[in-house]
Design an enzyme around this catalytic site. Sequence first.
Site, PDB file in Angstrom:
ATOM      1  N   TRP A 110    -125.359  90.917 -64.275  1.00 35.66           N
ATOM      2  CA  TRP A 110    -125.430  89.722 -63.435  1.00 35.66           C
ATOM      3  C   TRP A 110    -126.693  89.653 -62.592  1.00 35.66           C
ATOM      4  CZ3 TRP A 110    -119.694  89.626 -61.318  1.00 35.66           C
ATOM      5  CH2 TRP A 110    -118.830  89.459 -62.401  1.00 35.66           C
ATOM      6  N   ALA A 111    -127.530  90.677 -62.677  1.00 35.61           N
ATOM      7  CA  ALA A 111    -128.747  90.675 -61.851  1.00 35.61           C
ATOM      8  C   ALA A 111    -129.636  89.503 -62.259  1.00 35.61           C
ATOM      9  CB  ALA A 111    -129.498  91.988 -62.026  1.00 35.61           C
ATOM     10  N   GLN A 112    -130.049  88.746 -61.282  1.00 30.57           N
ATOM     11  CA  GLN A 112    -130.807  87.526 -61.577  1.00 30.57           C
ATOM     12  C   GLN A 112    -132.276  87.656 -61.233  1.00 30.57           C
ATOM     13  OE1 GLN A 112    -128.899  84.381 -59.410  1.00 30.57           O
ATOM     14  NE2 GLN A 112    -127.027  84.476 -60.619  1.00 30.57           N
ATOM     15  N   GLY A 141    -134.539  90.599 -60.740  1.00 36.00           N
ATOM     16  CA  GLY A 141    -135.278  91.461 -61.651  1.00 36.00           C
ATOM     17  C   GLY A 141    -135.485  92.825 -61.032  1.00 36.00           C
ATOM     18  N   GLU A 185    -140.002  88.014 -53.865  1.00 35.35           N
ATOM     19  CA  GLU A 185    -138.668  87.940 -53.267  1.00 35.35           C
ATOM     20  C   GLU A 185    -138.760  88.277 -51.791  1.00 35.35           C
ATOM     21  OE1 GLU A 185    -135.689  90.196 -55.351  1.00 35.35           O
ATOM     22  OE2 GLU A 185    -135.276  88.543 -56.721  1.00 35.35           O
ATOM     23  N   HIS A 198    -124.791  89.519 -49.511  1.00 36.27           N
ATOM     24  CA  HIS A 198    -125.766  88.537 -49.991  1.00 36.27           C
ATOM     25  C   HIS A 198    -125.507  87.240 -49.250  1.00 36.27           C
ATOM     26  CE1 HIS A 198    -128.256  86.029 -52.470  1.00 36.27           C
ATOM     27  NE2 HIS A 198    -128.692  87.106 -53.097  1.00 36.27           N
ATOM     28  N   ARG A 255    -132.208  90.378 -45.604  1.00 35.68           N
ATOM     29  CA  ARG A 255    -130.900  89.852 -46.009  1.00 35.68           C
ATOM     30  C   ARG A 255    -129.862  89.840 -44.902  1.00 35.68           C
ATOM     31  NH1 ARG A 255    -129.768  91.886 -52.107  1.00 35.68           N
ATOM     32  NH2 ARG A 255    -130.984  90.190 -52.999  1.00 35.68           N
ATOM     33  N   HIS A 289    -122.202  92.545 -51.619  1.00 33.11           N
ATOM     34  CA  HIS A 289    -123.104  92.439 -52.764  1.00 33.11           C
ATOM     35  C   HIS A 289    -123.609  93.798 -53.245  1.00 33.11           C
ATOM     36  CE1 HIS A 289    -125.988  90.516 -55.355  1.00 33.11           C
ATOM     37  NE2 HIS A 289    -127.014  91.071 -54.749  1.00 33.11           N
ATOM     38  N   GLU A 333    -125.789 102.555 -58.380  1.00 39.03           N
ATOM     39  CA  GLU A 333    -125.263 102.094 -57.086  1.00 39.03           C
ATOM     40  C   GLU A 333    -124.212 103.030 -56.487  1.00 39.03           C
ATOM     41  OE1 GLU A 333    -124.551  97.879 -57.029  1.00 39.03           O
ATOM     42  OE2 GLU A 333    -123.493  98.007 -55.098  1.00 39.03           O
ATOM     43  N   ARG A 367    -130.974  97.401 -48.179  1.00 39.90           N
ATOM     44  CA  ARG A 367    -131.772  97.483 -49.415  1.00 39.90           C
ATOM     45  C   ARG A 367    -132.774  96.341 -49.500  1.00 39.90           C
ATOM     46  NH1 ARG A 367    -130.292  95.063 -55.094  1.00 39.90           N
ATOM     47  NH2 ARG A 367    -129.409  93.552 -53.658  1.00 39.90           N
ATOM     48  N   LEU A 406    -132.058  98.038 -59.205  1.00 35.27           N
ATOM     49  CA  LEU A 406    -132.252  98.292 -60.636  1.00 35.27           C
ATOM     50  C   LEU A 406    -133.326  99.362 -60.814  1.00 35.27           C
ATOM     51  CD1 LEU A 406    -132.106  94.664 -62.119  1.00 35.27           C
ATOM     52  CD2 LEU A 406    -130.315  96.395 -62.159  1.00 35.27           C
TER      53      LEU A 406
HETATM   54  C1  LIG Z   1    -124.771  89.093 -58.912  1.00 33.70           C
HETATM   55  C2  LIG Z   1    -125.679  90.265 -58.711  1.00 33.70           C
HETATM   56  C3  LIG Z   1    -127.055  90.111 -58.768  1.00 33.70           C
HETATM   57  C4  LIG Z   1    -127.912  91.209 -58.589  1.00 33.70           C
HETATM   58  N1  LIG Z   1    -129.259  91.036 -58.709  1.00 33.70           N
HETATM   59  C5  LIG Z   1    -130.064  92.125 -58.643  1.00 33.70           C
HETATM   60  C6  LIG Z   1    -131.465  92.015 -58.899  1.00 33.70           C
HETATM   61  O1  LIG Z   1    -131.967  90.946 -59.218  1.00 33.70           O
HETATM   62  N2  LIG Z   1    -132.223  93.135 -58.805  1.00 33.70           N
HETATM   63  C7  LIG Z   1    -131.705  94.348 -58.463  1.00 33.70           C
HETATM   64  O2  LIG Z   1    -132.444  95.343 -58.385  1.00 33.70           O
HETATM   65  N3  LIG Z   1    -130.380  94.485 -58.235  1.00 33.70           N
HETATM   66  C8  LIG Z   1    -129.551  93.406 -58.338  1.00 33.70           C
HETATM   67  N4  LIG Z   1    -128.211  93.559 -58.120  1.00 33.70           N
HETATM   68  C9  LIG Z   1    -127.677  94.898 -57.912  1.00 33.70           C
HETATM   69  C10 LIG Z   1    -127.699  95.636 -59.250  1.00 33.70           C
HETATM   70  O3  LIG Z   1    -127.319  94.750 -60.284  1.00 33.70           O
HETATM   71  C11 LIG Z   1    -126.764  96.812 -59.244  1.00 33.70           C
HETATM   72  O4  LIG Z   1    -126.969  97.610 -58.107  1.00 33.70           O
HETATM   73  C12 LIG Z   1    -127.012  97.673 -60.485  1.00 33.70           C
HETATM   74  O5  LIG Z   1    -126.936  96.875 -61.643  1.00 33.70           O
HETATM   75  C13 LIG Z   1    -126.011  98.782 -60.543  1.00 33.70           C
HETATM   76  O6  LIG Z   1    -126.126  99.411 -61.788  1.00 33.70           O
HETATM   77  P1  LIG Z   1    -125.132 100.589 -62.112  1.00 33.70           P
HETATM   78  O7  LIG Z   1    -125.468 101.029 -63.475  1.00 33.70           O
HETATM   79  O8  LIG Z   1    -125.158 101.562 -61.010  1.00 33.70           O
HETATM   80  O9  LIG Z   1    -123.682  99.898 -62.056  1.00 33.70           O
HETATM   81  P2  LIG Z   1    -123.050  98.726 -62.927  1.00 33.70           P
HETATM   82  O10 LIG Z   1    -124.070  97.944 -63.647  1.00 33.70           O
HETATM   83  O11 LIG Z   1    -122.138  97.968 -62.017  1.00 33.70           O
HETATM   84  O12 LIG Z   1    -122.180  99.503 -64.001  1.00 33.70           O
HETATM   85  C14 LIG Z   1    -121.053 100.255 -63.621  1.00 33.70           C
HETATM   86  C15 LIG Z   1    -120.286 100.657 -64.859  1.00 33.70           C
HETATM   87  O13 LIG Z   1    -119.249 101.552 -64.510  1.00 33.70           O
HETATM   88  C16 LIG Z   1    -118.023 101.141 -65.113  1.00 33.70           C
HETATM   89  N5  LIG Z   1    -116.948 101.684 -64.282  1.00 33.70           N
HETATM   90  C17 LIG Z   1    -116.674 101.451 -62.977  1.00 33.70           C
HETATM   91  N6  LIG Z   1    -115.653 102.219 -62.560  1.00 33.70           N
HETATM   92  C18 LIG Z   1    -115.274 102.956 -63.621  1.00 33.70           C
HETATM   93  C19 LIG Z   1    -114.263 103.958 -63.833  1.00 33.70           C
HETATM   94  N7  LIG Z   1    -113.455 104.366 -62.832  1.00 33.70           N
HETATM   95  N8  LIG Z   1    -114.134 104.511 -65.075  1.00 33.70           N
HETATM   96  C20 LIG Z   1    -114.957 104.122 -66.110  1.00 33.70           C
HETATM   97  N9  LIG Z   1    -115.933 103.188 -65.953  1.00 33.70           N
HETATM   98  C21 LIG Z   1    -116.085 102.629 -64.733  1.00 33.70           C
HETATM   99  C22 LIG Z   1    -118.138  99.635 -65.169  1.00 33.70           C
HETATM  100  O14 LIG Z   1    -117.236  99.076 -66.103  1.00 33.70           O
HETATM  101  C23 LIG Z   1    -119.611  99.517 -65.583  1.00 33.70           C
HETATM  102  O15 LIG Z   1    -119.735  99.743 -66.968  1.00 33.70           O
HETATM  103  C24 LIG Z   1    -127.351  92.466 -58.301  1.00 33.70           C
HETATM  104  C25 LIG Z   1    -125.966  92.632 -58.217  1.00 33.70           C
HETATM  105  C26 LIG Z   1    -125.133  91.548 -58.433  1.00 33.70           C
HETATM  106  C27 LIG Z   1    -123.652  91.734 -58.376  1.00 33.70           C
END
Ligand SMILES: Cc1cc2nc3c(=O)[nH]c(=O)nc-3n(C[C@H](O)[C@H](O)[C@H](O)COP(=O)(O)OP(=O)(O)OC[C@H]3O[C@@H](n4cnc5c(N)ncnc54)[C@H](O)[C@@H]3O)c2cc1C
Length: 535
Positions: free
Chosen positions: A52-54, A56, A121, A240, A286, A345, A369, A380, A386
């Site tokens: 869902w990151a929009q 980048g 940004e 957010h 923010r 967020h 995260e 942040r 990302l």
């Molecule tokens: C709408 C939105 C927009 C954003 N835009 C930006 C942006 O433009 N730039 C930026 O830098 N950041 C952005 N962020 C933040 C960023 O997207 C996240 O911080 C980042 O993608 C987190 O990556 P991750 O791999 O840590 O977690 P995630 O991408 O959330 O992946 C977590 C994974 O863990 C799995 N999971 C969770 N709990 C369990 C469990 N107990 N057992 C097994 N699997 C589990 C989930 O199903 C998923 O597959 C945005 C966030 C959101 C919500």
Amino acid sequence: MENQNHDFTRTPHDVVIVGAGLAGLFCALKLAPRPVTVISAAPLGRGASTAWAQGGIAAAVAETDSAEAHAADTIAAGAGLVDATVALGLAREAAARIEDLLRYGVPFDRDLEGRLAVGREAAHSARRIVHVRGDMAGQAILSALIEAVRATPSIRVIEGYAAEGLLTEDGAVAGLRLRRAGDDTAAPLAIASRAVVLATGGIGHLYAVTTNPAEAGGLGLAIAARAGAIIADPEFVQFHPTAIMVGRDPAPLATEALRGEGATLINGRGERFMPARHGLAELAPRDIVARGVFAEIAAGRGAFLDARAALGAHFAEKFPTVYASCVAAGIDPAQQPIPVAPAAHYHMGGIAVDDRGRSSIGGLWAGGEVSSTGAHGANRLASNSLLEAVVFAARIADDIDGCGIAAPARAPTTPSGLRNSAMPALSVASLRKMMTSQVGVIREGEQLAEAVRCFAATERDAGNVALRNMATTALLVAASAWTRRESRGAHYRLDYPAEKPSLAYRTVTTLAAAHEVAASLCERATARIALPMIA
Ligand SMILES: Cc1cc2nc3c(=O)[nH]c(=O)nc-3n(C[C@H](O)[C@H](O)[C@H](O)COP(=O)(O)OP(=O)(O)OC[C@H]3O[C@@H](n4cnc5c(N)ncnc54)[C@H](O)[C@@H]3O)c2cc1C
């Protein structure tokens, strides 16, 4: 792809990665050809904030930019708590990780000369956001990584299982306890591994108003905390400022890049309210924008994002995702202001890790995260998450490769005596409501104390493991928010509105410490009230 009927619990696993967002998949790819098992609660491509990151990824790749300038902006945004070494390391490794992503097939936008196109940004002093087709970065990144993972024979993926507990032996990781996701009464399973990487994402779904997917319920943080891991900065939750309020859960996001392109915030009377609050107006940090939006809503004036003049007819082409969310709710953002509100967020806090992504428990790494590296401090900087996910996922892979993990001594036994009741929807809704109203954008001592007591009682008494894990993380956030008697970055206390220089240090805590806070608050309240529990 893993045959879901195969009994994956029989053989010990070399490395187990929990989570299939950017951090989990990137780490798995970096570990190839080493055998890796990736466990994801949701099918690949779903249930991850990454998609869902929009905006980048922040990366100082422009000729006029530098890693030092990027680190300085990161440190300024973090309100005194950013670890400067970590921030500089992130900024310096950004270009190499972007190269990796390009190799995995991510089609980042380029300018007319073929260089990576960079956007601006909020709170970045330079144009440094690498993006894909306007606001499609997250989806494009995740799709490319999924394709790369599917083409990598050393990675096996187990979809539809949620981790609900860590198995430890002599204080080190020995495996995981899992359960089929969405089936509360299914029998729990155990999987053996001496090396577990938690990459489970954030905690936004602990809040009633959030931009995060349902899987971001803080379960990864909870299972590490329950195993005794040190947790850092849990009170720092970023809201957010511009979630689109059209009655959807989670709420769709109107990306910050819209304000970067000149969209303004107005109230129901059509007045801009940010210039009076901060010199950077809509491009202020923010937390300040979130409190501005919150104040307008609390005062009954409402808050709207107005892109009519800045984008008008170009809206659909420049921000297709936001446009689609608006149109689905009957709003034409080229001609109408978009109703917005602050939403949970991003979690700056998480499992405390060192510069290699190691947690305080042997054999447990955390990336993305769910971890807390010190890069974000109390707030942040946009698009740094990302970046942190890829930089630390790569470091974790390097560390695992270099540290000679012993194979698990024996196959795990099936966990016994772990009865689970169905997840009580009402309790989950109450917990989320309490997080939003009492542990949200604006916090206050007595309300936090009540939340701490309530989450502690829920954690103790819940018959459902997932609810108990949600309460564990909620308790850690609320107890640390109660303990930090100042306002700093994203943490704002109505009863302590000023930042205190004497408190300019990161929070380092454990679940045991949160229980102590809860016990002392319960003692204080015993004379007055019966222990509350989420009903
Ligand atoms: C709408 C939105 C927009 C954003 N835009 C930006 C942006 O433009 N730039 C930026 O830098 N950041 C952005 N962020 C933040 C960023 O997207 C996240 O911080 C980042 O993608 C987190 O990556 P991750 O791999 O840590 O977690 P995630 O991408 O959330 O992946 C977590 C994974 O863990 C799995 N999971 C969770 N709990 C369990 C469990 N107990 N057992 C097994 N699997 C589990 C989930 O199903 C998923 O597959 C945005 C966030 C959101 C919500």
